[in-house]
Structures are given as structure tokens and as C-alpha cells.
Design a protein around this motif. Structure first.
Motif, PDB file in Angstrom:
ATOM      1  N   ALA A 124      -2.680   1.450  -5.353  1.00  0.00           N
ATOM      2  CA  ALA A 124      -2.120   0.305  -4.636  1.00  0.00           C
ATOM      3  C   ALA A 124      -2.964  -0.146  -3.456  1.00  0.00           C
ATOM      4  CB  ALA A 124      -0.706   0.650  -4.152  1.00  0.00           C
ATOM      5  N   TRP A 125      -4.249   0.157  -3.473  1.00  0.00           N
ATOM      6  CA  TRP A 125      -5.099  -0.337  -2.374  1.00  0.00           C
ATOM      7  C   TRP A 125      -5.926  -1.505  -2.894  1.00  0.00           C
ATOM      8  CZ3 TRP A 125      -5.133  -0.705   2.518  1.00  0.00           C
ATOM      9  CH2 TRP A 125      -6.290  -1.016   3.229  1.00  0.00           C
ATOM     10  N   TYR A 126      -5.654  -2.702  -2.384  1.00  0.00           N
ATOM     11  CA  TYR A 126      -6.285  -3.936  -2.855  1.00  0.00           C
ATOM     12  C   TYR A 126      -6.144  -4.068  -4.382  1.00  0.00           C
ATOM     13  CZ  TYR A 126      -8.396  -4.940   1.702  1.00  0.00           C
ATOM     14  OH  TYR A 126      -8.598  -5.243   3.023  1.00  0.00           O
ATOM     15  N   PHE A 127      -4.958  -3.800  -4.871  1.00  0.00           N
ATOM     16  CA  PHE A 127      -4.690  -3.852  -6.303  1.00  0.00           C
ATOM     17  C   PHE A 127      -3.774  -5.032  -6.582  1.00  0.00           C
ATOM     18  CE2 PHE A 127      -2.893  -2.652 -10.376  1.00  0.00           C
ATOM     19  CZ  PHE A 127      -3.965  -2.069 -11.031  1.00  0.00           C
ATOM     20  N   LYS A 128      -4.191  -5.923  -7.459  1.00  0.00           N
ATOM     21  CA  LYS A 128      -3.413  -7.127  -7.730  1.00  0.00           C
ATOM     22  C   LYS A 128      -2.073  -6.791  -8.383  1.00  0.00           C
ATOM     23  CE  LYS A 128      -6.906 -10.743  -7.968  1.00  0.00           C
ATOM     24  NZ  LYS A 128      -7.424 -11.891  -8.768  1.00  0.00           N
ATOM     25  N   LEU A 129      -1.062  -7.572  -8.037  1.00  0.00           N
ATOM     26  CA  LEU A 129       0.251  -7.389  -8.639  1.00  0.00           C
ATOM     27  C   LEU A 129       0.165  -7.542 -10.151  1.00  0.00           C
ATOM     28  CD1 LEU A 129       2.519  -9.437  -6.205  1.00  0.00           C
ATOM     29  CD2 LEU A 129       2.464  -6.962  -6.445  1.00  0.00           C
ATOM     30  N   GLY A 172      10.199  13.240   2.177  1.00  0.00           N
ATOM     31  CA  GLY A 172      11.058  12.507   3.093  1.00  0.00           C
ATOM     32  C   GLY A 172      10.324  11.968   4.296  1.00  0.00           C
ATOM     33  N   LEU A 173       8.994  11.906   4.200  1.00  0.00           N
ATOM     34  CA  LEU A 173       8.170  11.311   5.247  1.00  0.00           C
ATOM     35  C   LEU A 173       7.645   9.971   4.746  1.00  0.00           C
ATOM     36  CD1 LEU A 173       6.190  14.574   6.111  1.00  0.00           C
ATOM     37  CD2 LEU A 173       8.207  13.671   7.311  1.00  0.00           C
ATOM     38  N   VAL A 174       6.976   9.220   5.613  1.00  0.00           N
ATOM     39  CA  VAL A 174       6.498   7.893   5.231  1.00  0.00           C
ATOM     40  C   VAL A 174       5.028   7.740   5.597  1.00  0.00           C
ATOM     41  CG1 VAL A 174       8.763   6.793   5.434  1.00  0.00           C
ATOM     42  CG2 VAL A 174       7.239   6.867   7.435  1.00  0.00           C
ATOM     43  N   GLY A 175       4.374   6.759   4.966  1.00  0.00           N
ATOM     44  CA  GLY A 175       2.974   6.500   5.262  1.00  0.00           C
ATOM     45  C   GLY A 175       2.442   5.379   4.385  1.00  0.00           C
ATOM     46  N   VAL A 176       1.120   5.165   4.469  1.00  0.00           N
ATOM     47  CA  VAL A 176       0.466   4.098   3.713  1.00  0.00           C
ATOM     48  C   VAL A 176      -0.917   4.566   3.282  1.00  0.00           C
ATOM     49  CG1 VAL A 176       1.645   2.188   4.888  1.00  0.00           C
ATOM     50  CG2 VAL A 176      -0.509   3.062   5.812  1.00  0.00           C
ATOM     51  N   TYR A 177      -1.459   3.869   2.284  1.00  0.00           N
ATOM     52  CA  TYR A 177      -2.876   4.013   1.959  1.00  0.00           C
ATOM     53  C   TYR A 177      -3.684   3.134   2.919  1.00  0.00           C
ATOM     54  CZ  TYR A 177      -1.295   5.698  -2.663  1.00  0.00           C
ATOM     55  OH  TYR A 177      -0.702   6.387  -3.690  1.00  0.00           O
ATOM     56  N   HIS A 178      -4.910   3.588   3.220  1.00  0.00           N
ATOM     57  CA  HIS A 178      -5.786   2.754   4.045  1.00  0.00           C
ATOM     58  C   HIS A 178      -7.220   3.246   3.918  1.00  0.00           C
ATOM     59  CE1 HIS A 178      -6.905  -0.062   7.138  1.00  0.00           C
ATOM     60  NE2 HIS A 178      -7.544   0.891   7.788  1.00  0.00           N
ATOM     61  N   PRO A 191       0.808  -1.237   0.000  1.00  0.00           N
ATOM     62  CA  PRO A 191       0.000   0.000   0.000  1.00  0.00           C
ATOM     63  C   PRO A 191       0.835   1.280   0.000  1.00  0.00           C
ATOM     64  CG  PRO A 191       0.065  -0.935   2.200  1.00  0.00           C
ATOM     65  CD  PRO A 191       0.776  -1.914   1.310  1.00  0.00           C
ATOM     66  N   PHE A 192       1.722   1.386  -0.975  1.00  0.00           N
ATOM     67  CA  PHE A 192       2.579   2.556  -1.136  1.00  0.00           C
ATOM     68  C   PHE A 192       2.464   3.071  -2.565  1.00  0.00           C
ATOM     69  CE2 PHE A 192       4.965  -0.360   1.766  1.00  0.00           C
ATOM     70  CZ  PHE A 192       4.827   0.374   2.931  1.00  0.00           C
ATOM     71  N   PRO A 234      -6.276   8.254   3.196  1.00  0.00           N
ATOM     72  CA  PRO A 234      -7.442   7.401   2.949  1.00  0.00           C
ATOM     73  C   PRO A 234      -7.556   7.035   1.478  1.00  0.00           C
ATOM     74  CG  PRO A 234      -8.017   9.170   4.464  1.00  0.00           C
ATOM     75  CD  PRO A 234      -6.643   9.474   3.948  1.00  0.00           C
ATOM     76  N   ALA A 235      -7.855   5.768   1.228  1.00  0.00           N
ATOM     77  CA  ALA A 235      -7.817   5.227  -0.129  1.00  0.00           C
ATOM     78  C   ALA A 235      -8.819   5.899  -1.058  1.00  0.00           C
ATOM     79  CB  ALA A 235      -8.066   3.715  -0.082  1.00  0.00           C
ATOM     80  N   ARG A 236      -9.896   6.474  -0.517  1.00  0.00           N
ATOM     81  CA  ARG A 236     -10.921   7.093  -1.361  1.00  0.00           C
ATOM     82  C   ARG A 236     -10.761   8.601  -1.477  1.00  0.00           C
ATOM     83  NH1 ARG A 236     -16.054   3.959  -1.947  1.00  0.00           N
ATOM     84  NH2 ARG A 236     -15.568   1.811  -1.349  1.00  0.00           N
ATOM     85  N   LYS A 237      -9.671   9.140  -0.929  1.00  0.00           N
ATOM     86  CA  LYS A 237      -9.413  10.578  -1.013  1.00  0.00           C
ATOM     87  C   LYS A 237      -8.317  10.833  -2.047  1.00  0.00           C
ATOM     88  CE  LYS A 237     -11.210  12.175   3.354  1.00  0.00           C
ATOM     89  NZ  LYS A 237     -11.097  13.281   4.321  1.00  0.00           N
ATOM     90  N   PRO A 238      -8.063  12.095  -2.404  1.00  0.00           N
ATOM     91  CA  PRO A 238      -7.014  12.380  -3.385  1.00  0.00           C
ATOM     92  C   PRO A 238      -5.698  11.719  -2.996  1.00  0.00           C
ATOM     93  CG  PRO A 238      -8.287  14.359  -2.960  1.00  0.00           C
ATOM     94  CD  PRO A 238      -8.789  13.319  -1.998  1.00  0.00           C
TER      95      PRO A 238
END
Length: 592
Positions: A366-371, A484-490, A258-259, A470-474
């Protein structure tokens, strides 16, 4: 009536039958004991019992009524989950997921239960839980009672992962491929790649163990996201978070991680055992999607010059050549490659059939997206974001990120957002008494991060921030990584991939928007479930900061009391526009 006198032979027969029954019962109990204690069946039956206990609190109709009562503001305290749920992760529950397909480790990925099948209860701390050891001491030791799981210490202690000493777990800083310590290992890597000087900032450590590699890179101002699945090592990510190291639970299986695309300056695998060349090099292709142009890939352990793995090692080198990675060094069982800073050399003749994705592919989705089995085009993302072209750390934190320019009026919005969060964080510290900047707060989450302005305003504090977009936001997560920061989609209508008691402070702007569909404005989930999930992630005596309209904050205050927090309401900072209210709450420490 006189007694019936049986012959001696018949009396003995009955006595022997009774003895046989007693003996059979006794040996049956012994057999059952060994079966339950020393075989997987025992674990399975115990897990089944725990799951039944959990599900007993999840009656859909009762659940719906309880949520309605709490949202209506009536006094109601949500009950505690059973003691067996102290480490419960709803979407990574091996008791449920073990029944799924093993192909490409699908069963170790996220699989969330329906909300109506999720118990509405509060996760208790384990017996003897203590307020965690503070940073930076926590890098080296934590309380054993906070996660009394001895398996890794027993199995990996000789490799320097961790060991138990009295009331603590001690972390010498070693790993399977660096038993003498991460410091020496990082120094070795520094002979080949620019570890210091701010060239590298964001790193990904795959299959990280207890995350000592990422922990010791922090002294070089390299911020590493460490991930591993919930597998046979069980609590490895839980240990990492308790130590104050950025980490979350994930599995490189059938889906993209989820990056966003081209997020990490460095990707590292130390005996992560990911089969990079399997499935037509699908996993290597995913690493390539995540690695910033000009970034570095480090793999230590199998198959690099490993006994009986000549074919795998040859294939790994072949895939790297097909992608035009520059071989920097092979040092023992460690290989270091550098990704090209320009366009991929594909299409070319290669034995793996690698080809570029078509122009319709969005590599940052990349949120619930197949490889995919195609290579992401660097030209699909505009801007000068390659390692060596993007500003060095710490200048890149405040410079307008290359990919922010893709948004309308992005430069003005970015600069205004940065100024806004400097004011807000100052107000949090000086007027609301939030302990940011003190050793009391180390692990921080921003649940609605946008450009990462909140995290950027904490640059001088001894914290790390998990920025969640959030996965449904921009999709602004690429901007966050460019800074230079980090995070994930969710998606906040689902539980997050972390253990209970992971964060010291959780921050949310616009909490109600996380439960609604952005297009229709309709509710997709409810605030009660979301705040129960926040409670699961938050450490006892941890802090929650929520910003929203007065109406929403009043509703949230009722729910806060139901989850046993101590809430206080505040006006927004005087310089800010809008009608926001702020709720600051402390999670109480309670025991079963």
C-alpha cells in the motif's frame, strides 16, 4: 531669458492632465488593494512570493556543499526557513499541487518535491509559540498562538467543533453530525456495536475534522487513527495533533491508504463526503480492504437517508449487499454494517461488477499503490485475525499476533523483541532520564517500528505511538495492528505527511538504514535531510532518541548540533548485546 507665458486655457489643460494622472494612480492603487485582499489572485501572488522565498534557499550546488560540510563534522548551523514556512508540509503543498489533476482528488494526495528542490532550512515556530498544553487537558483546549488559524472556529463553532476563548481554542467535543458532543454520539453507537469490553481496539476515522470522535474513543481503550486532507479546512489535522489525538494528513484519492489489509476493527465516516460508490465503488472497496473481517463500518451523514440523495443512498446499500455486509442498524442519518468474518460471498451477480482480486494480489502492499477495482481476498492473509477471534484488548498486545506466524521463527523473534524493549524502555526512563510516563510526552513516533515492541513497552504511559514501518523493509505493519497498535508505511527518503511540531518524542533504531537501499546497501538519501525532517516534525523542547553503531551516532551528533539540538551520548543498557550507542537530544525553542 524671460519666462514663457502660456495662455490660461493651456495652463488649465496641463493642470487637469496632472490631476487625471494622480487620480488614476490613486484609484489604481485602491483597485489593486481590493484585488489582492478580497480575491484568490492575492492569495496566489502571495503564495508565489513565499514559494520563491523558500526556493531561494534551495540552490542545489550550495545545498550539496552544505550537506558535505555538516556530514564532515565541521561546525555549521543550518539557517531558519522564512516566517511564512511555519506550517510548511513539503509533500502536501497546495501552492504546487493545485496545478495537478482534479480527477479523483489526485491533487490533494502526496506529491513530494525532489530533494534538490527542497530548501535545507529549519521550520521556525510561529510568533508567540508556547510549549503545548499537556494531556489530558489538551483534549479540551490548546494555545491559540501555537496555530492562530480561526477559519474552522468561525465556520464550525456553532456545530461544537471548536471556539476561541481568550488565549485558547476550546474544543467542546462536537462535530457536524454530532453537534451535542462525541460522548452522546458514541453512546448511541454503543447500542449497536461493542464499544467497550476490548472487542474493538483499532479504528479509522475518515475526514475527521478536529478528531473529537477519536479523542473521546480513547476513554474506551479504542485507538483511532484520524485522517483528513489538507483542504479548505486547512489545519484540522494540526489541531488534532496539538490536542494529543492520533492523526495524520491523507487523502483517499487514486492510491491505497498506507495501511495493511484488514487492519481496523472499526471504520468511521461522519460527513466525510467520500463518494463510496463512485468509480465502480472503488472507495468502498478500499474501505473493505482496510476493515478487519467481523469489523464494523459506520457512516453518518450524506447520503444516508439524506434529502435529494435517494440514488446515492440506494447505491451505497447495494454495494454493501453485494459484499455481504450485515446491516446492523439505520438510525436517522447513521448506518452501521458488519463485515462478514468468513470468505467474501463474491463472485455473485451484482450491478456494480464487483469481483475478487486474483491470487497474485497482495492486499497489504500500500505504498504509492494505485487503488484496485477488485475486492481483496480474505484467504490471501492467513491466520485467525477476525474481530471476535483475535484476543480482546489488552491481551492482544502481548499475545503472539496471528500474522506474525508467517515470518520465519516468528514466535521466538516476537517474544525476544518484546523482552528487549521492556528492558530498553526501563533504561530510557530510569538511567537516561527521558520523561516517558510523564505529562511532558504525549505524541510519540517510532520511525523504524518492526513489531511495535517500543510502543508495546509504553502501554502504561499516557502516550500514543505512530509506528512507522519503512516501505522498503519487511512488511510487519499488519503484526502491529494485530497487537492493537497503529501505524503507517512510509519511505524516509521523503517527508512525512504531518504538520511541523507534531511530536513530543521521536525514536529511531538504526537511523542510517533508513537512508540506504536494503538490497544494494547504497545511499538513497542522506542523514542531514532526514534529521532536518525529524526537526520539522518535532515540537520545541521535544526529545529525540537515536540508536545505532558508534560510528553512525558520532556522525549524527554533528548533525544534531547543526539543527540546533542539545545532544548527549550514552552507552546502551548493560543487559543488551551488540555495540549500539544511544543519542538523546532536545530540540531547542528558538524564534526568528
Amino acid at each position: 531669458m524671460g519666462h514663457l507665458n502660456l495662455p490660461a486655457s493651456k495652463r488649465n489643460t496641463r493642470q487637469w492632465r496632472l490631476l487625471d494622472l494622480v487620480s488614476a494612480f490613486f484609484f489604481g492603487l485602491v483597485f489593486l488593494f481590493f484585488l489582492l485582499v478580497f480575491t484568490p489572485l492575492g492569495d496566489s501572488l502571495a503564495a508565489s512570493g513565499r514559494q520563491t522565498l523558500l526556493r531561494s534557499t534551495a540552490d542545489p550546488q550550495q545545498r550539496h556543499r552544505l550537506i558535505a560540510v555538516i556530514e564532515a563534522g565541521q561546525q555549521q548551523t543550518i539557517e531558519s526557513c522564512p516566517a511564512e514556512a511555519v506550517d510548511h508540509m513539503p509533500c502536501e503543498d497546495p501552492r504546487l499541487n493545485s496545478q495537478l489533476s482534479r480527477e479523483m482528488n489526485y491533487y490533494r494526495e502526496r506529491h513530494c518535491p525532489r530533494p534538490e528542490d527542497t530548501p535545507l532550512c529549519l521550520i521556525p515556530p510561529p510568533d508567540g509559540y508556547k510549549i503545548p498544553v499537556q494531556w489530558p487537558e489538551s483534549l479540551h483546549k490548546i494555545w491559540h498562538s501555537n496555530m492562530p488559524h480561526n477559519k474552522i472556529a468561525d465556520r464550525k463553532g456553532h456545530q461544537g467543533w471548536m471556539k476561541r476563548e481568550g488565549p485558547h481554542f476550546i474544543f467542546p467535543g462536537g462535530g457536524t453530525m454530532f453537534p451535542d458532543g462525541a460522548v452522546q454520539y458514541i453512546e448511541k453507537l454503543g447500542q449497536y456495536i461493542p464499544i467497550n469490553g476490548g472487542v474493538l481496539r483499532t479504528a479509522l476515522d475518515m475526514g475527521c475534522g478536529v478528531a473529537s470522535f477519536g479523542g473521546y474513543l480513547l476513554s474506551q481503550d479504542i485507538l483511532t487513527v484520524s485522517f483528513a486532507p489538507r483542504d479548505s479546512h486547512k489545519a484540522q489535522i494540526q489541531f488534532a495533533l496539538e490536542r494529543g489525538i492520533p492523526a495524520f494528513v491523507a487523502m483517499l484519492g487514486t492510491r491505497r491508504l498506507p495501511f495493511p489489509a484488514f487492519a481496523f476493527d472499526l471504520v468511521h465516516c461522519s460527513r466525510c463526503l467520500i463518494p463510496f460508490t463512485a468509480y465502480n465503488a472503488t472507495y468502498f472497496i478500499e474501505v473493505d480492504r482496510l476493515l478487519r473481517p467481523g469489523g464494523y463500518l459506520v457512516i453518518s451523514g450524506p447520503p444516508v437517508q439524506w434529502p435529494k440523495q435517494d440514488k446515492e443512498w440506494s447505491d451505497l446499500q447495494g454495494v454493501a449487499r453485494a459484499l455481504c455486509y450485515e446491516l446492523i442498524a439505520v438510525d436517522g442519518n447513521t448506518v452501521i454494517w458488519k463485515k462478514s468474518a468468513g470468505d467474501s460471498c463474491l463472485p455473485n451477480q451484482n450491478e456494480f461488477g464487483l469481483e475478487l482480486c486474483d491470487d497474485s494480489d497482495d492486499p497489504s502492499f500500500a505504498w504509492y499503490f494505485k487503488l484496485k477495482k477488485c475486492v481483496s481476498r480474505m484467504t490471501s492473509v492467513k491466520g485467525e485475525y477476525a474481530v471476535g477471534m483475535i484476543p480482546k484488548w489488552p491481551e492482544r498486545l502481548t499475545a503472539t499476533p496471528p500474522r506474525a506466524s508467517l515470518l520465519k521463527n516468528a514466535v521466538d523473534v516476537f517474544e525476544a523483541d518484546s523482552r528487549r524493549w521492556v528492558r530498553r524502555v526501563s533504561y530510557y526512563k530510569n538511567s537516561l532520564g527521558i520523561k516517558l510516563g510523564t505529562p511532558a510526552i504525549r505524541n510519540v513516533m517510532d520511525m523504524n517500528a518492526f513489531f511495535g515492541g517500543f510502543a508495546a513497552a509504553l502501554k502504561s504511559d499516557p502516550v500514543w505511538v505512530m509506528n512507522v514501518v519503512p516501505a522498503r523493509k519487511p512488511s510487519t505493519l499488519d503484526v502491529i495492528f494485530d497487537r492493537g497498535l497503529v501505524g503507517v508505511y512510509h519511505d524516509w527518503c521523503e517527508p512525512f505527511s504531518t504538520y511541523p511540531r507534531s511530536y513530543d518524542l521521536i525514536h529511531v533504531t538504526g537511523i542510517e538504514s533508513l537512508t540506504k537501499d536494503p538490497a544494494s546497501g547504497k545511499n538513497r538519501c542522506n542523514l542531514v535531510d532526514l534529521m532536518v525532517e525529524i526537526d520539522r516534525m518535532l515540537r520545541p523542547e521535544g526529545t529525540v532518541v537515536l540508536r545505532d553503531t558508534p560510528e553512525v551516532i558520532n556522525k549524527v551528533a554533528h548533525i544534531a548540533r547543526a539543527v540546533r539540538w542539545r545532544p548527549t551520548l550514552h552507552d546502551k543498557e548493560p543487559e543488551s548485546q551488540g555495540g549500539d550507542k544511544i543519542l538523546v537530544a532536545t530540540k531547542t525553542l528558538w524564534y526568528l
